[in-house]
Design a protein around this motif. Structure first.
Motif, short mmCIF file in Angstrom:
data_model
loop_
_atom_site.label_atom_id
_atom_site.label_comp_id
_atom_site.label_asym_id
_atom_site.label_seq_id
_atom_site.Cartn_x
_atom_site.Cartn_y
_atom_site.Cartn_z
N VAL A 111 0.84 -1.21 0.00
CA VAL A 111 0.00 0.00 0.00
C VAL A 111 0.87 1.25 0.00
N ALA A 112 1.87 1.27 0.87
CA ALA A 112 2.76 2.43 0.93
C ALA A 112 3.47 2.64 -0.40
N GLY A 113 3.93 1.56 -1.03
CA GLY A 113 4.60 1.70 -2.31
C GLY A 113 3.68 2.23 -3.39
N ALA A 114 2.42 1.77 -3.40
CA ALA A 114 1.47 2.20 -4.43
C ALA A 114 1.19 3.70 -4.34
N VAL A 115 0.89 4.19 -3.16
CA VAL A 115 0.55 5.61 -3.04
C VAL A 115 1.79 6.49 -3.21
N ARG A 116 2.96 5.99 -2.83
CA ARG A 116 4.19 6.75 -3.10
C ARG A 116 4.43 6.84 -4.59
N GLY A 117 4.10 5.78 -5.33
CA GLY A 117 4.26 5.83 -6.78
C GLY A 117 3.41 6.91 -7.41
N ALA A 118 2.15 7.02 -6.98
CA ALA A 118 1.28 8.07 -7.51
C ALA A 118 1.78 9.45 -7.11
N ALA A 119 2.21 9.60 -5.86
CA ALA A 119 2.71 10.91 -5.40
C ALA A 119 3.96 11.33 -6.16
N ASP A 120 4.86 10.39 -6.42
CA ASP A 120 6.07 10.72 -7.16
C ASP A 120 5.79 11.02 -8.62
N ALA A 121 4.78 10.34 -9.19
CA ALA A 121 4.37 10.67 -10.55
C ALA A 121 3.88 12.11 -10.64
N ALA A 122 3.33 12.63 -9.54
CA ALA A 122 2.87 14.01 -9.52
C ALA A 122 3.99 15.00 -9.23
N SER A 123 4.96 14.61 -8.40
CA SER A 123 5.98 15.58 -7.98
C SER A 123 6.98 15.90 -9.08
N THR A 124 7.33 14.93 -9.91
CA THR A 124 8.35 15.16 -10.93
C THR A 124 7.94 16.26 -11.92
N PRO A 125 6.71 16.28 -12.45
CA PRO A 125 6.34 17.36 -13.37
C PRO A 125 6.21 18.73 -12.72
N MET A 126 6.23 18.80 -11.39
CA MET A 126 6.19 20.11 -10.72
C MET A 126 7.51 20.87 -10.87
#
Length: 425
Positions: A111-126
């Protein structure tokens, strides 16, 4: 706030949040494998837990792009880190109660890995729009962002070794949960909704057909760019082997040969210090470095020697010294890779293209944990490290051998490449 500071505060806030959460993740990177080893005594179980965390992380990196576009970059980052904090807190709670079956641990880290994956997908384009607000080049912004991760390793991994020895792995894992909460507070306070998000027209409803069509659009762009594909293939292999080293070979080396958790943390900290020096050097030099030659030589010098050092030595000082020097070389390519990606991928496609690329690059990571565990248990630590080192050496010669890599030195031609102001470096 007046002057330059307000323009730099959002980027520095994102970097600060990454530093805090990265330090917490480094604590768990030591504490969770150690918890599995002392509980089960099995290298395979240690590898399984690493796989369970990284496989969902990779999957969400690859597939969350269309969803992130609807939810928003900032909001996705906040939600993802909140859920990660809750999952990691549950690991702490069950571990402190001495009631943490392997199956429950696998589910929680997944679970932690899954939500971190989504959060990191969002942070890089910022990073590119915040870099433009700060009037910094992409190399500098990516260098500082990568430097935050390396600084987190520098602080978190040695601290983790000490904390595991003093207070145990469960309390160490609690600090990781708190780090995710701190990251949420920092980003909520400093990073605004990005202009392109607030001004963008409403996206169409995200049904299955639209979802997969948008994913295919990003993959088509990626398949058409030979340099990005070559970068991705190289990083898949090197990440696979690096994960075998960090998740299995090093903890087994510290546990079986040095018999001290602190040794694991010291060597990890040496890697973090070296990588930090490398990325900050590249951020400072910015565009003055010749990209192709710098990338090729540093990648070659950074990758294989640590495997041979762990295979041959039990001296913590000697292994830490080799890993530090290789870390300096290894930190240099990261800002170059980030800048090239932002130059070549249009802003409207970055959540999908960069997410797919980063996920593909991390594809080897969960399998690296499994491979490392199987090799260490099957042929022994020494031969596992030697074999991985030989493969790493052969792979990292490629950027010096094949002409496609020389495109690293070419100016960006992709639409949407940022125009830098007079303060850019």
């Amino acid at each position: 706030m007046n002057g330059i500071a307000p323009r730099r505060a959002p980027l520095l806030g994102l970097i600060g949040a990454y530093l805090v959460s990265g330090a917490g993740t480094a604590l768990s990177a030591i504490a969770i494998p150690w918890l599995v080893l002392v509980t089960t005594g099995s290298a395979v179980a240690t590898g399984l837990v690493g796989f369970a965390e990284m496989a969902p992380y990779v999957l969400l990196q690859a597939t969350a792009g269309p969803l992130v576009d609807r939810v928003g970059l900032r909001r996705t980052f906040l939600i993802g880190n909140l859920v990660a904090a809750a999952a990691v807190f549950a690991v702490f709670l069950l571990g402190a109660l001495h009631d943490l079956p392997l199956g429950a641990l696998v589910v929680l880290v997944a679970v932690a890995g899954a939500v971190r994956g989504a959060a990191d997908a969002a942070s890089t384009p910022m990073i590119p729009p915040l870099a433009r607000l700060a009037r910094w080049s992409d190399e500098r912004a990516v260098g500082l962002y990568s430097g935050a991760n390396r600084a987190a390793l520098l602080v978190g991994m040695p601290l983790a070794g000490v904390l595991v020895a003093l207070v145990g792995p469960a309390v160490t894992i609690l600090l990781d949960s708190l780090s995710f909460l701190c990251a949420v507070v920092v980003v909520a306070a400093t990073v605004p909704t990005l202009p392109q998000e607030s001004e963008a027209p409403a996206a169409p409803r995200l049904g299955p057909r639209a979802y997969f069509a948008e994913l295919r659009e990003g993959l088509r762009f990626l398949r058409a760019d030979r340099l990005l594909l070559s970068l991705m293939a190289l990083i898949v292999l090197t990440n696979l082997l690096d994960q075998a080293m960090s998740a299995v070979f090093l903890p087994v080396w510290a546990h079986d040969r040095v018999h001290d958790a602190v040794a694991f943390g010291v060597v990890g900290g040496a890697s973090g210090l070296g990588m930090l020096a490398g990325v900050l050097l590249t951020a400072w030099l910015g565009r003055r470095l010749p990209r192709w030659l710098t990338f090729a030589l540093c990648t070659l010098l950074a990758s294989a020697p640590p495997f041979f050092a762990v295979a041959g030595w039990t001296s913590v000082v000697a292994v830490a010294a080799v890993i530090f020097v290789c870390g300096v070389f290894g930190g240099v390519p990261n800002p170059i890779i980030g800048a090239v990606q932002y130059e070549r991928v249009p802003a409207l496609l970055q959540t999908r293209v960069l997410g797919a690329m980063k996920a593909s690059a991390y594809l080897g990571v969960p399998f690296g944990s499994l491979l490392g565990g199987l090799l260490a248990q099957g042929v022994g630590l020494t031969w596992a490290c030697v074999g991985a080192g030989v493969v790493m050496l052969l792979a990292t010669i490629a950027p010096l051998m094949f002409p496609v890599w020389r495109q690293l030195d070419r100016p960006a031609s992709a639409p949407g490449s940022p125009r830098l102001g007079p303060e850019a470096a």
